[in-house]
Write a protein that holds these residues in place. Structure first.
Motif, PDB file in Angstrom:
ATOM      1  N   ASN A   1     -62.673  15.645  16.465  1.00  0.00           N
ATOM      2  CA  ASN A   1     -64.464  16.691  15.046  1.00  0.00           C
ATOM      3  C   ASN A   1     -64.770  16.885  16.822  1.00  0.00           C
ATOM      4  OD1 ASN A   1     -67.214  16.443  14.610  1.00  0.00           O
ATOM      5  ND2 ASN A   1     -67.396  14.179  15.299  1.00  0.00           N
ATOM      6  N   TYR A   2     -64.685  18.820  16.665  1.00  0.00           N
ATOM      7  CA  TYR A   2     -65.154  20.185  16.278  1.00  0.00           C
ATOM      8  C   TYR A   2     -66.694  20.195  16.495  1.00  0.00           C
ATOM      9  CZ  TYR A   2     -64.091  23.318  20.461  1.00  0.00           C
ATOM     10  OH  TYR A   2     -64.365  24.367  22.354  1.00  0.00           O
ATOM     11  N   THR A   3     -67.320  19.120  16.345  1.00  0.00           N
ATOM     12  CA  THR A   3     -69.154  19.051  15.588  1.00  0.00           C
ATOM     13  C   THR A   3     -69.824  18.516  17.209  1.00  0.00           C
ATOM     14  OG1 THR A   3     -69.221  17.375  14.273  1.00  0.00           O
ATOM     15  CG2 THR A   3     -67.826  19.862  13.630  1.00  0.00           C
ATOM     16  N   SER A   4     -71.450  19.111  16.603  1.00  0.00           N
ATOM     17  CA  SER A   4     -71.954  18.429  17.047  1.00  0.00           C
ATOM     18  C   SER A   4     -72.199  17.237  17.160  1.00  0.00           C
ATOM     19  CB  SER A   4     -73.285  18.288  17.568  1.00  0.00           C
ATOM     20  OG  SER A   4     -74.189  19.588  16.080  1.00  0.00           O
ATOM     21  N   GLN A   5     -72.173  16.529  16.049  1.00  0.00           N
ATOM     22  CA  GLN A   5     -72.539  14.946  15.139  1.00  0.00           C
ATOM     23  C   GLN A   5     -71.171  14.238  15.009  1.00  0.00           C
ATOM     24  OE1 GLN A   5     -74.440  17.248  11.541  1.00  0.00           O
ATOM     25  NE2 GLN A   5     -75.883  15.231  11.529  1.00  0.00           N
ATOM     26  N   ASP A   6     -71.360  12.565  15.412  1.00  0.00           N
ATOM     27  CA  ASP A   6     -70.731  12.255  14.922  1.00  0.00           C
ATOM     28  C   ASP A   6     -69.822  11.917  13.830  1.00  0.00           C
ATOM     29  OD1 ASP A   6     -71.074  11.386  17.834  1.00  0.00           O
ATOM     30  OD2 ASP A   6     -72.169   9.362  17.347  1.00  0.00           O
ATOM     31  N   VAL A   7     -68.923  11.441  12.954  1.00  0.00           N
ATOM     32  CA  VAL A   7     -67.697  11.905  11.655  1.00  0.00           C
ATOM     33  C   VAL A   7     -67.563  10.210  11.700  1.00  0.00           C
ATOM     34  CG1 VAL A   7     -66.325  12.578  10.219  1.00  0.00           C
ATOM     35  CG2 VAL A   7     -67.753  14.672  12.237  1.00  0.00           C
ATOM     36  N   THR A   8     -67.964   9.474  10.368  1.00  0.00           N
ATOM     37  CA  THR A   8     -67.645   8.640   9.544  1.00  0.00           C
ATOM     38  C   THR A   8     -66.560   9.067   8.933  1.00  0.00           C
ATOM     39  OG1 THR A   8     -69.170   7.649   9.899  1.00  0.00           O
ATOM     40  CG2 THR A   8     -67.273   6.818   8.355  1.00  0.00           C
ATOM     41  N   MET A   9     -64.889   9.167   9.493  1.00  0.00           N
ATOM     42  CA  MET A   9     -63.608   8.967   8.320  1.00  0.00           C
ATOM     43  C   MET A   9     -63.451   8.250   7.735  1.00  0.00           C
ATOM     44  SD  MET A   9     -60.707  11.483  10.577  1.00  0.00           S
ATOM     45  CE  MET A   9     -60.470   9.413  11.593  1.00  0.00           C
ATOM     46  N   THR A  10     -62.697   8.042   6.793  1.00  0.00           N
ATOM     47  CA  THR A  10     -61.866   7.566   5.658  1.00  0.00           C
ATOM     48  C   THR A  10     -60.272   7.648   5.652  1.00  0.00           C
ATOM     49  OG1 THR A  10     -64.365   7.181   4.443  1.00  0.00           O
ATOM     50  CG2 THR A  10     -62.018   6.287   3.360  1.00  0.00           C
ATOM     51  N   TYR A  11     -59.841   6.782   5.415  1.00  0.00           N
ATOM     52  CA  TYR A  11     -58.108   6.499   5.295  1.00  0.00           C
ATOM     53  C   TYR A  11     -57.450   5.940   5.579  1.00  0.00           C
ATOM     54  CZ  TYR A  11     -58.604   4.311  10.284  1.00  0.00           C
ATOM     55  OH  TYR A  11     -58.554   3.373  10.588  1.00  0.00           O
ATOM     56  N   VAL A  12     -56.963   5.950   5.206  1.00  0.00           N
ATOM     57  CA  VAL A  12     -55.436   5.316   3.797  1.00  0.00           C
ATOM     58  C   VAL A  12     -53.974   5.163   4.749  1.00  0.00           C
ATOM     59  CG1 VAL A  12     -56.265   4.330   1.945  1.00  0.00           C
ATOM     60  CG2 VAL A  12     -54.733   6.306   2.684  1.00  0.00           C
ATOM     61  N   VAL A  13     -53.407   4.269   4.735  1.00  0.00           N
ATOM     62  CA  VAL A  13     -52.358   4.488   5.518  1.00  0.00           C
ATOM     63  C   VAL A  13     -50.800   4.687   4.977  1.00  0.00           C
ATOM     64  CG1 VAL A  13     -50.169   2.570   6.657  1.00  0.00           C
ATOM     65  CG2 VAL A  13     -52.439   2.053   7.304  1.00  0.00           C
ATOM     66  N   ILE A  14     -50.308   5.864   4.613  1.00  0.00           N
ATOM     67  CA  ILE A  14     -49.123   6.257   4.036  1.00  0.00           C
ATOM     68  C   ILE A  14     -47.934   5.308   3.350  1.00  0.00           C
ATOM     69  CG2 ILE A  14     -47.263   8.290   4.027  1.00  0.00           C
ATOM     70  CD1 ILE A  14     -49.379   9.829   5.038  1.00  0.00           C
ATOM     71  N   ALA A  15     -48.145   4.502   3.911  1.00  0.00           N
ATOM     72  CA  ALA A  15     -47.016   3.872   3.996  1.00  0.00           C
ATOM     73  C   ALA A  15     -47.579   2.659   2.558  1.00  0.00           C
ATOM     74  CB  ALA A  15     -46.681   2.691   4.982  1.00  0.00           C
ATOM     75  N   GLU A  16     -48.617   2.712   2.651  1.00  0.00           N
ATOM     76  CA  GLU A  16     -49.582   1.995   1.827  1.00  0.00           C
ATOM     77  C   GLU A  16     -49.787   2.994   0.077  1.00  0.00           C
ATOM     78  OE1 GLU A  16     -53.614   0.276   3.236  1.00  0.00           O
ATOM     79  OE2 GLU A  16     -51.832  -1.496   4.427  1.00  0.00           O
ATOM     80  N   GLY A  17     -49.552   3.902  -0.089  1.00  0.00           N
ATOM     81  CA  GLY A  17     -50.163   4.657  -0.757  1.00  0.00           C
ATOM     82  C   GLY A  17     -50.993   5.384  -0.798  1.00  0.00           C
ATOM     83  N   GLU A  18     -51.331   6.984  -1.334  1.00  0.00           N
ATOM     84  CA  GLU A  18     -53.097   6.804  -1.621  1.00  0.00           C
ATOM     85  C   GLU A  18     -53.839   5.288  -2.221  1.00  0.00           C
ATOM     86  OE1 GLU A  18     -53.632  10.790  -2.405  1.00  0.00           O
ATOM     87  OE2 GLU A  18     -51.571  11.626  -2.225  1.00  0.00           O
ATOM     88  N   GLN A  19     -53.139   4.568  -3.035  1.00  0.00           N
ATOM     89  CA  GLN A  19     -54.232   4.127  -3.356  1.00  0.00           C
ATOM     90  C   GLN A  19     -54.448   2.261  -2.194  1.00  0.00           C
ATOM     91  OE1 GLN A  19     -56.026   4.404  -6.111  1.00  0.00           O
ATOM     92  NE2 GLN A  19     -55.274   6.520  -5.706  1.00  0.00           N
ATOM     93  N   GLY A  20     -53.980   3.032  -1.381  1.00  0.00           N
ATOM     94  CA  GLY A  20     -53.790   1.593  -0.323  1.00  0.00           C
ATOM     95  C   GLY A  20     -55.444   0.803   0.333  1.00  0.00           C
ATOM     96  N   PRO A  21     -55.731   0.151   1.267  1.00  0.00           N
ATOM     97  CA  PRO A  21     -57.046   0.092   0.822  1.00  0.00           C
ATOM     98  C   PRO A  21     -57.712   1.056   2.047  1.00  0.00           C
ATOM     99  CG  PRO A  21     -55.854  -1.727   2.324  1.00  0.00           C
ATOM    100  CD  PRO A  21     -54.519  -1.070   1.810  1.00  0.00           C
ATOM    101  N   ALA A  22     -59.320   1.259   1.788  1.00  0.00           N
ATOM    102  CA  ALA A  22     -59.202   2.119   2.845  1.00  0.00           C
ATOM    103  C   ALA A  22     -59.954   1.722   4.089  1.00  0.00           C
ATOM    104  CB  ALA A  22     -60.683   3.078   2.177  1.00  0.00           C
ATOM    105  N   ARG A  23     -59.978   2.304   4.768  1.00  0.00           N
ATOM    106  CA  ARG A  23     -60.287   2.194   6.562  1.00  0.00           C
ATOM    107  C   ARG A  23     -61.373   3.661   7.182  1.00  0.00           C
ATOM    108  NH1 ARG A  23     -54.595   0.496   6.179  1.00  0.00           N
ATOM    109  NH2 ARG A  23     -53.982  -0.876   6.921  1.00  0.00           N
ATOM    110  N   THR A  24     -62.089   2.782   7.955  1.00  0.00           N
ATOM    111  CA  THR A  24     -63.141   4.065   8.498  1.00  0.00           C
ATOM    112  C   THR A  24     -63.035   3.913   9.566  1.00  0.00           C
ATOM    113  OG1 THR A  24     -64.910   2.112   8.665  1.00  0.00           O
ATOM    114  CG2 THR A  24     -64.222   4.249   6.206  1.00  0.00           C
ATOM    115  N   ALA A  25     -63.597   4.632  10.304  1.00  0.00           N
ATOM    116  CA  ALA A  25     -63.746   4.863  11.928  1.00  0.00           C
ATOM    117  C   ALA A  25     -64.306   6.200  11.602  1.00  0.00           C
ATOM    118  CB  ALA A  25     -62.030   5.528  12.349  1.00  0.00           C
ATOM    119  N   CYS A  26     -64.719   5.790  13.124  1.00  0.00           N
ATOM    120  CA  CYS A  26     -66.548   6.934  14.155  1.00  0.00           C
ATOM    121  C   CYS A  26     -65.651   7.525  14.658  1.00  0.00           C
ATOM    122  CB  CYS A  26     -67.179   6.063  14.074  1.00  0.00           C
ATOM    123  SG  CYS A  26     -68.840   6.815  14.636  1.00  0.00           S
ATOM    124  N   VAL A  27     -65.370   8.773  14.490  1.00  0.00           N
ATOM    125  CA  VAL A  27     -64.946   9.659  15.531  1.00  0.00           C
ATOM    126  C   VAL A  27     -66.398  10.744  16.188  1.00  0.00           C
ATOM    127  CG1 VAL A  27     -63.477  11.736  15.927  1.00  0.00           C
ATOM    128  CG2 VAL A  27     -63.210  10.170  14.036  1.00  0.00           C
TER     129      VAL A  27
END
Length: 108
Positions: A54-80
């Motif tokens: 995150n090369y910005t001046s604001q914090d970001v909420t990033m949502t992602y899923v594990v590839i092994a679970e496919g694009e429809q796997g459970p969504a997880r979030t992380a604050c960066v």
């Protein structure tokens, strides 16, 4: 947890100031590898990711899923936090990037 989103030692690589970047593979030090995602605003879609910055001046909420679970796997979030990056310990699809409102709470 599949990532270490609070790490601050990761370098921005070839990510331009003012953008959030995701790279599809691991790399160390300087790189000319093209990011799979570069954005300077709210974004949604699907980008393969191993490393993010995150090369910005604001914090970001990033949502992602594990590839092994496919694009429809459970969504997880992380604050960066701004000007911080880290890596996923396994390949992910980053599916959403949103700038956090500054409510005074820290991004861990």
């Amino acid at each position: 947890m599949a990532s270490a989103p609070a790490a601050s030692a990761w370098a921005p690589g070839n990510c331009q100031t003012g953008t959030f970047c995701v790279w599809p593979e691991y790399w160390y030090g300087d790189t000319d590898m093209q990011p799979s995602l570069v954005t300077d605003r709210k974004w949604s879609g699907s980008a393969v990711g191993h490393i993010f910055y995150n090369y910005t001046s604001q914090d970001v909420t990033m949502t992602y899923v594990v590839i092994a679970e496919g694009e429809q796997g459970p969504a997880r979030t992380a604050c960066v936090s701004s000007n911080h990056g880290s890596y996923f310990t396994q390949p992910m699809y980053v599916t959403d990037i949103a700038w956090r409102e500054d409510d005074g709470s820290p991004c861990w």
